[in-house]
Design an enzyme around this catalytic site. Structure first.
Site, PDB file in Angstrom:
ATOM      1  N   ASP A  66       0.849  -1.191   0.000  1.00  0.00           N
ATOM      2  CA  ASP A  66       0.000   0.000   0.000  1.00  0.00           C
ATOM      3  C   ASP A  66       0.884   1.241   0.000  1.00  0.00           C
ATOM      4  O   ASP A  66       2.094   1.140   0.210  1.00  0.00           O
ATOM      5  CB  ASP A  66      -0.998   0.001   1.160  1.00  0.00           C
ATOM      6  N   TYR A  68       2.929   4.692   0.849  1.00  0.00           N
ATOM      7  CA  TYR A  68       3.545   5.257   2.047  1.00  0.00           C
ATOM      8  C   TYR A  68       2.508   6.140   2.740  1.00  0.00           C
ATOM      9  O   TYR A  68       1.745   6.849   2.086  1.00  0.00           O
ATOM     10  CB  TYR A  68       4.758   6.103   1.674  1.00  0.00           C
ATOM     11  N   PHE A  79       6.776   1.929  -4.103  1.00  0.00           N
ATOM     12  CA  PHE A  79       8.157   2.114  -3.632  1.00  0.00           C
ATOM     13  C   PHE A  79       8.733   3.501  -3.930  1.00  0.00           C
ATOM     14  O   PHE A  79       9.790   3.861  -3.407  1.00  0.00           O
ATOM     15  CB  PHE A  79       9.097   1.043  -4.203  1.00  0.00           C
ATOM     16  N   HIS A 189      11.080  -9.358   0.673  1.00  0.00           N
ATOM     17  CA  HIS A 189      10.800  -7.926   0.581  1.00  0.00           C
ATOM     18  C   HIS A 189      12.076  -7.134   0.853  1.00  0.00           C
ATOM     19  O   HIS A 189      12.909  -7.557   1.666  1.00  0.00           O
ATOM     20  CB  HIS A 189       9.726  -7.542   1.608  1.00  0.00           C
TER      21      HIS A 189
END
Length: 224
Positions: A66, A68, A79, A189
């Site tokens: 989701d 930031y 990202f 991740h």
């Protein structure tokens, strides 16, 4: 929230989703959230990933969870952060992996990944909105039905796309993708808190090798 800014090609691909009851409910919840709380990214950038990456240019898909949830960070690309915003730890680690994977890559001062999007990298979050300071706060809205459908439609309609899935959440989307038609890359991740190997995965060079093999042209991962 408006889909009017999307291209004809995107709207044609996703028109079935727009007509489903869940999408109407999703739109209502999102619009209400913007009216009653502070939500990121700015409403005009909710579909920024689609606006910057035309359907006919897609070469790769990088899936995030989701947006930031800090002030000024999210701008609709997984990202990525806007120029002048401090790079989050996950993004710093992505750049570290690029430095070891792609010859000549140097970590940029900015964490803005728009240059990737404009080359055909769909930077897609599974949830497209979030309330300030509350990660995952819009998980119940129905965004995943929409973005899962996006992934499935891309898998079905396109071929030779590189899907880069980082972390258990993104890897769970693997079942939506036809691995006989596309390259599916999985790794841990990039978050410093994640377990498993992200460093050394060499997804960026693997993506380019595949795209070159399919005569689609490599992605320039450099950001200047």
């Amino acid at each position: 929230m408006s889909i009017k800014s999307l291209s004809t090609e995107w709207n044609e691909l996703l028109k079935e989703e727009y007509e489903k009851p869940y999408f109407k409910e999703l739109s209502e919840k999102v619009n209400h959230a913007y009216q009653t709380s502070r939500v990121f990214p700015p409403a005009k950038l909710v579909f920024n990933a689609f606006m910057l990456c035309p359907l006919d240019t897609i070469k790769a898909v990088i899936i995030g969870q989701d947006p930031y949830h800090g002030v000024g960070q999210a701008h609709g690309l997984s990202f990525s952060v806007l120029d002048g915003i401090r790079q989050p730890p996950s993004l710093q680690n992505i750049f570290k992996e690029l430095e070891s994977d792609i010859s000549g890559f140097k970590a940029p001062n900015s964490g803005n990944l728009e240059a990737w999007a404009k080359q055909g990298v769909l930077l897609l979050n599974a949830l497209l909105t979030v309330q300030e300071g509350q990660a995952g706060s819009h998980k119940s809205f129905g965004w995943e039905k929409f973005t899962d459908a996006v992934i499935q439609h891309i898998s079905h309609k396109k071929q030779h796309i590189v899907f880069m899935l980082w972390g258990n959440y993104a890897v769970s989307k693997k079942e939506l993708i036809d691995a006989d038609k596309h390259l599916v890359l999985t790794a841990a991740h990039p978050s410093p808190l994640a377990r498993g190997a992200f460093f050394g995965s060499k997804h960026f060079s693997k993506a380019n090798n595949y795209l070159i093999e399919k005569k689609l042209g490599a992605i320039d991962w450099g950001l200047g």
